[in-house]
Each structure stands twice: as C-alpha cells, then as structure tokens.
Enzyme design. Structure first.
Site, mmCIF file in Angstrom:
data_model
loop_
_atom_site.group_PDB
_atom_site.id
_atom_site.type_symbol
_atom_site.label_atom_id
_atom_site.label_comp_id
_atom_site.label_asym_id
_atom_site.label_seq_id
_atom_site.Cartn_x
_atom_site.Cartn_y
_atom_site.Cartn_z
ATOM 1 N N GLY A 31 3.987 -4.080 9.028
ATOM 2 C CA GLY A 31 4.101 -4.896 10.182
ATOM 3 C C GLY A 31 2.632 -5.093 10.614
ATOM 4 N N HIS A 37 -3.409 -7.787 4.622
ATOM 5 C CA HIS A 37 -2.189 -7.851 3.952
ATOM 6 C C HIS A 37 -2.126 -9.459 3.610
ATOM 7 C CE1 HIS A 37 -1.153 -4.993 7.534
ATOM 8 N NE2 HIS A 37 -0.703 -4.336 6.289
ATOM 9 N N GLU A 148 -6.815 -0.880 -1.186
ATOM 10 C CA GLU A 148 -7.854 0.319 -1.520
ATOM 11 C C GLU A 148 -8.202 1.323 -0.050
ATOM 12 O OE1 GLU A 148 -10.597 -0.887 -4.086
ATOM 13 O OE2 GLU A 148 -9.379 -0.261 -5.916
ATOM 14 N N ASP A 150 -6.272 2.482 2.258
ATOM 15 C CA ASP A 150 -5.335 3.633 2.197
ATOM 16 C C ASP A 150 -5.444 4.227 0.674
ATOM 17 O OD1 ASP A 150 -4.490 3.491 4.896
ATOM 18 O OD2 ASP A 150 -3.842 1.552 4.022
ATOM 19 N N SER A 186 -4.491 -2.872 11.317
ATOM 20 C CA SER A 186 -3.635 -3.299 12.513
ATOM 21 C C SER A 186 -4.259 -2.515 13.717
ATOM 22 C CB SER A 186 -2.225 -2.796 12.023
ATOM 23 O OG SER A 186 -1.856 -3.312 10.812
HETATM 24 O O1 PAF Z 1 0.229 1.336 4.063
HETATM 25 C C1 PAF Z 1 1.262 1.192 4.828
HETATM 26 O O2 PAF Z 1 1.318 0.125 5.558
HETATM 27 C C2 PAF Z 1 2.558 2.040 4.824
HETATM 28 O O3 PAF Z 1 2.222 3.233 4.497
HETATM 29 C C3 PAF Z 1 3.653 1.554 3.582
HETATM 30 C C4 PAF Z 1 2.957 1.468 2.268
HETATM 31 C C5 PAF Z 1 4.177 0.244 4.195
HETATM 32 C C6 PAF Z 1 4.896 2.674 3.923
HETATM 33 O O4 PAF Z 1 5.452 2.362 4.955
#
Ligand code: PAF
Length: 261
Positions: A31, A37, A148, A150, A186
């Site tokens: 979220g 996103h 990328e 993360d 976020s």
């Molecule tokens: O990167 C994220 O937002 C979270 O680690 C994920 C992949 C949705 C898992 O909860």
C-alpha cells in the site's frame, strides 16, 4: 475493478472467465502507492490480459513495531489510482486471511537474506518471501512485477521462484526517482521538506566515484545514520536513516570501485 477481501472470494473469481485461462500480471504491494508502483502497474497492464494488485500491509516482514505502525497506508488513494489505471482486481485481504494458522509456516532463505538489509532487519526477508509465496500461490500470475529499488528482495524472490519451481516470470522494473534523484518510496512521505532535500545526497553519493568507506564517512558527516554501503558484483547498495525514516537504494557501478568488498 473488482475489490476482493477474502481468499474464498478471490478463488471464486480466479476460477472463471475472464481471469481463468488468461495471462495475469501481478503487482504485490504494502500500500502507500506512488509513481514507482504506478510504473509496475502500467507495465503489467501493457503485458498481460488482466492485472491484479494486492495491497496487504504484511506484518511479518516488519522487524520493528514502530515501523509497521508508522507505515504510510493510504487505502482510498490506492484504490482510486488502481481504478484510474484500469487494474482489474484489487486484492486487499485481512491478516487472518493470509495467515490462517498465524506465522507457523514460513520460508527461510539461509544465505543472501542474511546480508545487507537482512543483517540489519532480522527476519525481514523470511516475512517477505513467505507472503510473496502465499500471494503467488493464490494469484497464480503469469508474470509478477518487482522494483529494482528493493534489489535484494527482487533477487531473493527471483531465486525462490526458481528453487520452488514456480510457474511465474519475475519481472524486474527500473527504480523510479524524483527530480532530485531520490528513489521513490512510500516512506519518503515521512520526510520533512528539509530532510527530503538532504535525502537527495544519498543517491548522489552512492553514484560518486568514491569507495564505500569514503561514501559512508561523507554520509555520516551530512547527518545520516549509515547501516551499510557495500559494493556487490556490479552494484553499490546502501541503507541509511534520516531521523526516523529508513532509506535504501542501489545503483549500477560503471566499473569496480576502490575499496570494493
Ligand atoms: O516490496 C514490497 O512492497 C513488499 O516487500 C512486498 C513484495 C509487497 C511483500 O509484502
């Protein structure tokens, strides 16, 4: 757009057309959606016949309660964005739906998950891998999209999918940055305007020609609390705190740097 809150309702929806028999693209999130996103969702919408977005603030991946409690959730805005983009299904289950027997069963990776972020956030990647495996098993997408920013998470998910023979393509998407170069996250919403200006020094120093130790010293001199700065393969990884806000980032190295581990 269909809003689905339970595993049972999802399973019913998944079993029939238009989802059954069609290529599903999946974007899992916690979220607090931002343009990063949005880029994942747009790519999924382009490449698949249907796109499923999950919004699930997964508690098992938070090693600190205050981090979980201060996570900037924004459900109404997330739902509106998903609708505007043309997402087909928004899956937003409650904790008990995803963890019906609590956290008794979990995925633990023994090597990569212990380094970098894993060394500073005990259990974090077990929580991530566990929830991603559960979601992939439920959604059964053809492709799943990860950013990328993360990078360690992306690598762990990719290897888990291979190791457990999951029938899904893990798609890596480039980090989206603001005009100053700060990777979108976020958590950036929690930065004051002054901290936000300072935060832009973090990616700038990661990209600088200095070795990791020098980058660490310069970040510390600017008031960052540094968890790590490390060169691995052809990338430089870093994690810092600015006040209460944790930032991570990574950049591709043009060539191996001085002092690389
Ligand atoms: O990167 C994220 O937002 C979270 O680690 C994920 C992949 C949705 C898992 O909860």
């Amino acid at each position: 757009m269909q809003l689905v809150r339970t595993v049972e309702a999802w399973r019913r929806l998944r079993a029939d057309p238009p989802l059954a028999g069609h290529a599903i693209g999946f974007v899992p999130t916690l979220g607090g959606l931002h343009r990063g996103h949005e880029a994942l969702l747009r790519r999924s919408l382009e490449e698949n016949e249907a796109t499923v977005l999950s919004v699930f603030l997964n508690p098992t991946q938070f090693d600190r309660r205050d981090d979980l409690e201060s996570y900037p959730a924004s459900f109404d805005a997330d739902r509106d964005l998903a609708r505007r983009l043309g997402v087909d299904v928004l899956f937003c289950p409650a904790m008990e739906e995803i963890y019906p027997s609590g956290y008794r069963y979990r995925v633990a990776e023994a090597e990569l998950s212990k380094r970098l972020c894993g060394a500073h956030r005990p259990g974090h990647f077990d929580g991530v891998l566990t929830v991603v495996l559960k979601l992939l098993n439920l959604v059964r997408p053809r492709r799943a999209y990860f950013g990328e920013k993360d990078y360690q998470q992306l690598e762990l998910v990719r290897r888990m999918a291979e190791d457990f023979f999951l029938d899904v393509e893990i798609v890596a998407c480039p980090t989206v940055r603001d005009a100053e170069g700060l990777a979108l996250s976020s958590r950036n919403r929690r930065l004051s305007p002054e901290a936000r200006r300072r935060a832009a020094e973090f990616p700038a120093l990661l990209r600088s020609p200095h070795g990791p130790d020098e980058v660490r010293s310069r970040l510390e001199a600017l008031g960052f609390v540094v968890e790590y700065v490390a060169d691995r393969a052809s990338r430089r990884f870093g994690a810092v705190r600015l006040g209460e806000v944790r930032l991570i980032d990574n950049v591709r190295l043009a060539k191996p740097m001085k002092g690389a581990a």
